[in-house]
Design a protein around this motif. Structure first.
Motif, PDB file in Angstrom:
ATOM      1  N   UNK A   1       0.811  -1.198   0.000  1.00 15.78           N
ATOM      2  CA  UNK A   1       0.000   0.000   0.000  1.00 15.78           C
ATOM      3  C   UNK A   1       0.852   1.259   0.000  1.00 15.78           C
ATOM      4  N   UNK A   2       0.198   2.386  -0.296  1.00 16.62           N
ATOM      5  CA  UNK A   2       0.865   3.683  -0.347  1.00 16.62           C
ATOM      6  C   UNK A   2       0.030   4.694   0.425  1.00 16.62           C
ATOM      7  N   UNK A   3       0.699   5.518   1.233  1.00 15.69           N
ATOM      8  CA  UNK A   3       0.028   6.582   1.977  1.00 15.69           C
ATOM      9  C   UNK A   3       0.663   7.917   1.613  1.00 15.69           C
ATOM     10  N   UNK A   4      -0.174   8.883   1.254  1.00 17.31           N
ATOM     11  CA  UNK A   4       0.257  10.259   1.008  1.00 17.31           C
ATOM     12  C   UNK A   4      -0.213  11.110   2.188  1.00 17.31           C
ATOM     13  N   UNK A   5       0.702  11.836   2.815  1.00 18.24           N
ATOM     14  CA  UNK A   5       0.335  12.735   3.905  1.00 18.24           C
ATOM     15  C   UNK A   5       0.759  14.148   3.523  1.00 18.24           C
ATOM     16  N   UNK A   6      -0.208  15.058   3.453  1.00 17.92           N
ATOM     17  CA  UNK A   6       0.044  16.460   3.133  1.00 17.92           C
ATOM     18  C   UNK A   6      -0.197  17.311   4.370  1.00 17.92           C
ATOM     19  N   UNK A   7       0.817  18.049   4.794  1.00 17.93           N
ATOM     20  CA  UNK A   7       0.715  18.902   5.972  1.00 17.93           C
ATOM     21  C   UNK A   7       1.150  20.312   5.603  1.00 17.93           C
ATOM     22  N   UNK A   8       0.319  21.296   5.900  1.00 19.51           N
ATOM     23  CA  UNK A   8       0.652  22.684   5.585  1.00 19.51           C
ATOM     24  C   UNK A   8       1.831  23.150   6.420  1.00 19.51           C
ATOM     25  N   UNK A   9       2.704  23.938   5.809  1.00 21.12           N
ATOM     26  CA  UNK A   9       3.870  24.484   6.506  1.00 21.12           C
ATOM     27  C   UNK A   9       3.927  25.990   6.280  1.00 21.12           C
ATOM     28  N   UNK A  10       4.401  26.750   7.286  1.00 21.04           N
ATOM     29  CA  UNK A  10       4.617  28.187   7.066  1.00 21.04           C
ATOM     30  C   UNK A  10       5.701  28.354   6.006  1.00 21.04           C
ATOM     31  N   UNK A  11       5.567  29.318   5.154  1.00 20.35           N
ATOM     32  CA  UNK A  11       6.544  29.524   4.097  1.00 20.35           C
ATOM     33  C   UNK A  11       7.035  30.960   4.155  1.00 20.35           C
ATOM     34  N   UNK A  12       8.337  31.143   3.991  1.00 17.49           N
ATOM     35  CA  UNK A  12       8.928  32.477   4.112  1.00 17.49           C
ATOM     36  C   UNK A  12       8.365  33.441   3.077  1.00 17.49           C
TER      37      UNK A  12
END
Length: 225
Positions: free
Chosen positions: A127-138
């Motif tokens: 199986x494959x898991x994609x995890x997207x997490x927002x990050x602060x960006x300069x």
């Protein structure tokens, strides 16, 4: 107001902002079960916005389904509110950042987001898991409201007969949009997105495609849980 609410539906797909422990299998309420797609919701302590979960079995191999999700340029075809998406930083085939700009209906300000993507491979289940997490960006853009709190998880599992079980789990807090509106309209967004994913996986260039990370030896790729 109704038109504005309908236009806001796809925004919920991109957003999250929860600890991994929130992904426990309890407290789910069935919201919709149609066309082979099942959508559930549940309340989360400390949140006014509900967590959503969608599942579907797609008649396509995991490699084709993963190819759609792995392609940042396909995000606008999965989610209608996204005007543009691209990879802005790549560390490896299983770790990269995606920038997405969202065109919102007046009077809601347009939004954008930078997601850190982690792809995990499970050598036992394949199986494959994609995890997207927002990050602060300069670097921010003055024409957009930056989303800094977000988490979304895709889980793909091959069935052994050429099909793929797909699950998406998300919790949304876009900021500045009433939680009652998000909760009232959040069923259609994952439902439509899973339907779009099913269509895209059967079309070129995804049908028959194999993302680079699927060819990465297990010792080099992120291990699954």
């Amino acid at each position: 107001m109704r038109r504005r609410a309908l236009l806001l539906l796809p925004l919920a797909l991109l957003l999250g902002g929860l600890a991994p422990s929130v992904f426990a299998d309890d407290g789910w309420k069935l919201e919709k079960d149609a066309d082979g797609i099942r959508i559930e919701s549940r309340a989360v302590p400390g949140w006014k916005i509900h967590e959503m979960r969608g599942t579907v079995q797609i008649d396509a191999p995991l490699s084709a389904v993963a190819a759609v999700i792995d392609d940042a340029s396909a995000i606008p075809r999965l989610n209608d509110v996204v005007a543009h998406a691209e990879v802005v930083q790549r560390t490896s085939a299983t770790r990269y950042r995606i920038y997405a700009a969202m065109k919102m209906p007046w009077p809601v300000s347009d939004r954008d987001i930078v997601n850190q993507r982690e792809i995990k491979l499970d050598p036992a289940t394949h199986g494959v898991t994609f995890v997207d997490t927002a990050v602060p960006d300069a670097e921010t853009h003055k024409d957009y409201v930056r989303i800094v709190k977000s988490r979304q998880e895709w889980r793909l599992t091959p069935t052994g007969d050429g099909r793929t079980d797909v699950q998406i789990q998300l919790l949304s807090d876009p900021g500045g949009i009433p939680s009652t509106l998000i909760n009232a309209m959040s069923v259609s967004s994952p439902f439509n997105t899973l339907g779009n994913l099913r269509k895209l996986a059967a079309q070129a260039p995804y049908a028959g495609a194999k993302p680079a990370f699927l060819a990465t030896p297990p010792s080099s790729a992120s291990a699954g849980r």
